[in-house]
Write a protein that holds these residues in place. Structure first.
Motif, PDB file in Angstrom:
ATOM      1  N   TYR A   1      43.411 -67.814 -50.942  1.00  0.00           N
ATOM      2  CA  TYR A   1      42.982 -68.810 -51.910  1.00  0.00           C
ATOM      3  C   TYR A   1      42.111 -69.870 -51.241  1.00  0.00           C
ATOM      4  N   CYS A   2      41.114 -70.293 -51.975  1.00  0.00           N
ATOM      5  CA  CYS A   2      40.267 -71.407 -51.569  1.00  0.00           C
ATOM      6  C   CYS A   2      40.744 -72.655 -52.309  1.00  0.00           C
ATOM      7  N   ALA A   3      40.657 -73.808 -51.653  1.00  0.00           N
ATOM      8  CA  ALA A   3      41.087 -75.057 -52.267  1.00  0.00           C
ATOM      9  C   ALA A   3      40.077 -76.153 -51.957  1.00  0.00           C
ATOM     10  N   ALA A   4      39.958 -77.108 -52.894  1.00  0.00           N
ATOM     11  CA  ALA A   4      38.980 -78.191 -52.743  1.00  0.00           C
ATOM     12  C   ALA A   4      39.631 -79.550 -52.960  1.00  0.00           C
ATOM     13  N   ASP A   5      38.927 -80.564 -52.444  1.00  0.00           N
ATOM     14  CA  ASP A   5      39.359 -81.957 -52.583  1.00  0.00           C
ATOM     15  C   ASP A   5      40.691 -82.204 -51.881  1.00  0.00           C
ATOM     16  N   GLY A   6      40.771 -81.713 -50.659  1.00  0.00           N
ATOM     17  CA  GLY A   6      41.970 -81.986 -49.887  1.00  0.00           C
ATOM     18  C   GLY A   6      42.013 -83.444 -49.446  1.00  0.00           C
ATOM     19  N   ARG A   7      43.193 -84.039 -49.458  1.00  0.00           N
ATOM     20  CA  ARG A   7      43.358 -85.422 -49.035  1.00  0.00           C
ATOM     21  C   ARG A   7      43.570 -85.477 -47.522  1.00  0.00           C
ATOM     22  N   PHE A   8      42.848 -86.401 -46.898  1.00  0.00           N
ATOM     23  CA  PHE A   8      42.983 -86.574 -45.448  1.00  0.00           C
ATOM     24  C   PHE A   8      44.450 -86.800 -45.104  1.00  0.00           C
ATOM     25  N   GLY A   9      44.902 -86.105 -44.088  1.00  0.00           N
ATOM     26  CA  GLY A   9      46.297 -86.202 -43.682  1.00  0.00           C
ATOM     27  C   GLY A   9      47.183 -85.160 -44.348  1.00  0.00           C
ATOM     28  N   TRP A  10      46.659 -84.498 -45.376  1.00  0.00           N
ATOM     29  CA  TRP A  10      47.439 -83.507 -46.109  1.00  0.00           C
ATOM     30  C   TRP A  10      46.714 -82.178 -46.229  1.00  0.00           C
TER      31      TRP A  10
ATOM     32  N   GLN B   1      33.711 -80.295 -64.537  1.00  0.00           N
ATOM     33  CA  GLN B   1      34.836 -79.402 -64.273  1.00  0.00           C
ATOM     34  C   GLN B   1      34.607 -78.674 -62.950  1.00  0.00           C
ATOM     35  N   VAL B   2      35.591 -78.725 -62.098  1.00  0.00           N
ATOM     36  CA  VAL B   2      35.485 -78.091 -60.788  1.00  0.00           C
ATOM     37  C   VAL B   2      36.016 -76.657 -60.881  1.00  0.00           C
ATOM     38  N   GLN B   3      35.228 -75.721 -60.386  1.00  0.00           N
ATOM     39  CA  GLN B   3      35.656 -74.325 -60.359  1.00  0.00           C
ATOM     40  C   GLN B   3      35.408 -73.741 -58.979  1.00  0.00           C
ATOM     41  N   LEU B   4      36.338 -72.914 -58.530  1.00  0.00           N
ATOM     42  CA  LEU B   4      36.219 -72.239 -57.245  1.00  0.00           C
ATOM     43  C   LEU B   4      36.384 -70.740 -57.500  1.00  0.00           C
ATOM     44  N   VAL B   5      35.477 -69.955 -56.964  1.00  0.00           N
ATOM     45  CA  VAL B   5      35.527 -68.510 -57.153  1.00  0.00           C
ATOM     46  C   VAL B   5      35.458 -67.834 -55.788  1.00  0.00           C
ATOM     47  N   GLU B   6      36.554 -67.170 -55.435  1.00  0.00           N
ATOM     48  CA  GLU B   6      36.602 -66.444 -54.159  1.00  0.00           C
ATOM     49  C   GLU B   6      36.067 -65.020 -54.344  1.00  0.00           C
ATOM     50  N   SER B   7      35.538 -64.483 -53.262  1.00  0.00           N
ATOM     51  CA  SER B   7      35.099 -63.094 -53.239  1.00  0.00           C
ATOM     52  C   SER B   7      35.134 -62.597 -51.804  1.00  0.00           C
ATOM     53  N   GLY B   8      35.007 -61.280 -51.655  1.00  0.00           N
ATOM     54  CA  GLY B   8      34.925 -60.707 -50.315  1.00  0.00           C
ATOM     55  C   GLY B   8      36.181 -60.028 -49.824  1.00  0.00           C
ATOM     56  N   GLY B   9      37.254 -60.094 -50.593  1.00  0.00           N
ATOM     57  CA  GLY B   9      38.472 -59.420 -50.183  1.00  0.00           C
ATOM     58  C   GLY B   9      38.344 -57.917 -50.291  1.00  0.00           C
ATOM     59  N   GLY B  10      39.344 -57.217 -49.772  1.00  0.00           N
ATOM     60  CA  GLY B  10      39.329 -55.760 -49.840  1.00  0.00           C
ATOM     61  C   GLY B  10      40.321 -55.147 -48.884  1.00  0.00           C
ATOM     62  N   LEU B  11      40.152 -53.845 -48.678  1.00  0.00           N
ATOM     63  CA  LEU B  11      41.011 -53.082 -47.780  1.00  0.00           C
ATOM     64  C   LEU B  11      40.255 -52.828 -46.479  1.00  0.00           C
ATOM     65  N   VAL B  12      40.905 -53.114 -45.362  1.00  0.00           N
ATOM     66  CA  VAL B  12      40.271 -52.935 -44.058  1.00  0.00           C
ATOM     67  C   VAL B  12      41.315 -52.437 -43.069  1.00  0.00           C
ATOM     68  N   GLN B  13      40.885 -51.685 -42.083  1.00  0.00           N
ATOM     69  CA  GLN B  13      41.811 -51.222 -41.052  1.00  0.00           C
ATOM     70  C   GLN B  13      42.079 -52.319 -40.035  1.00  0.00           C
TER      71      GLN B  13
ATOM     72  N   GLY C   1      48.224 -80.958 -50.989  1.00  0.00           N
ATOM     73  CA  GLY C   1      47.152 -81.881 -50.627  1.00  0.00           C
ATOM     74  C   GLY C   1      45.831 -81.630 -51.310  1.00  0.00           C
ATOM     75  N   TYR C   2      45.764 -80.599 -52.153  1.00  0.00           N
ATOM     76  CA  TYR C   2      44.500 -80.223 -52.781  1.00  0.00           C
ATOM     77  C   TYR C   2      44.580 -80.322 -54.299  1.00  0.00           C
ATOM     78  N   ASP C   3      43.447 -80.650 -54.893  1.00  0.00           N
ATOM     79  CA  ASP C   3      43.407 -80.828 -56.340  1.00  0.00           C
ATOM     80  C   ASP C   3      42.945 -79.587 -57.090  1.00  0.00           C
ATOM     81  N   TYR C   4      42.159 -78.753 -56.426  1.00  0.00           N
ATOM     82  CA  TYR C   4      41.563 -77.615 -57.126  1.00  0.00           C
ATOM     83  C   TYR C   4      41.759 -76.331 -56.327  1.00  0.00           C
ATOM     84  N   TRP C   5      41.985 -75.247 -57.063  1.00  0.00           N
ATOM     85  CA  TRP C   5      42.250 -73.946 -56.451  1.00  0.00           C
ATOM     86  C   TRP C   5      41.461 -72.846 -57.146  1.00  0.00           C
ATOM     87  N   GLY C   6      41.117 -71.829 -56.357  1.00  0.00           N
ATOM     88  CA  GLY C   6      40.526 -70.636 -56.922  1.00  0.00           C
ATOM     89  C   GLY C   6      41.599 -69.668 -57.375  1.00  0.00           C
ATOM     90  N   GLN C   7      41.163 -68.529 -57.868  1.00  0.00           N
ATOM     91  CA  GLN C   7      42.093 -67.551 -58.435  1.00  0.00           C
ATOM     92  C   GLN C   7      42.641 -66.595 -57.372  1.00  0.00           C
TER      93      GLN C   7
END
Length: 124
Positions: free
Chosen positions: A95-104, A1-13, A110-116
């Protein structure tokens, strides 16, 4: 099972920097085309950046070119998005995405998997 977990977002000037991370499990980033997309409030999801695995190449949307950098750390199966000189219009869920198809790789379909997603808010 493919999982993607993003982090690092926030409020910035405006003018500040953030680094987003996308930790991938179930898939090696060394053999996957990876992408970052964002969805501003009330708008559709749009392409930000991508990195292909063979050959290793990077691609950017015009509105982030020169300010954002996509990279990967194979040993950690993690993809990064370094964001500098941030503007209020960069405010979005990223959002982060994985398994993008070349040309897309610049398309959401064009991607099969996405983070939250992770929220980035840039204040003026």
């Amino acid at each position: 099972q493919v999982q993607l977990v993003e982090s690092g977002g926030g409020l910035v000037q405006a003018g500040g920097s953030l680094r987003l991370s996308c930790a991938v499990s179930g898939r090696s980033v060394s053999r996957s085309n990876m992408g970052w997309f964002r969805q501003p409030p009330g708008k559709e999801r749009e392409f930000v950046a991508a990195i292909t695995w063979s050959p290793v190449s990077t691609f950017y949307a015009d509105y982030v070119k020169g300010r954002f950098t996509i990279s990967r750390e194979i040993a950690k199966d993690t993809v990064y998005l370094q964001m500098n000189s941030l503007k209020p219009e960069d405010t979005a869920v990223y959002y982060c995405a994985a398994d993008g198809r070349f040309g897309w790789i610049k398309t959401t379909t064009g991607y099969d998997y996405w983070g939250q997603g992770t929220q980035v808010t840039v204040s003026s």
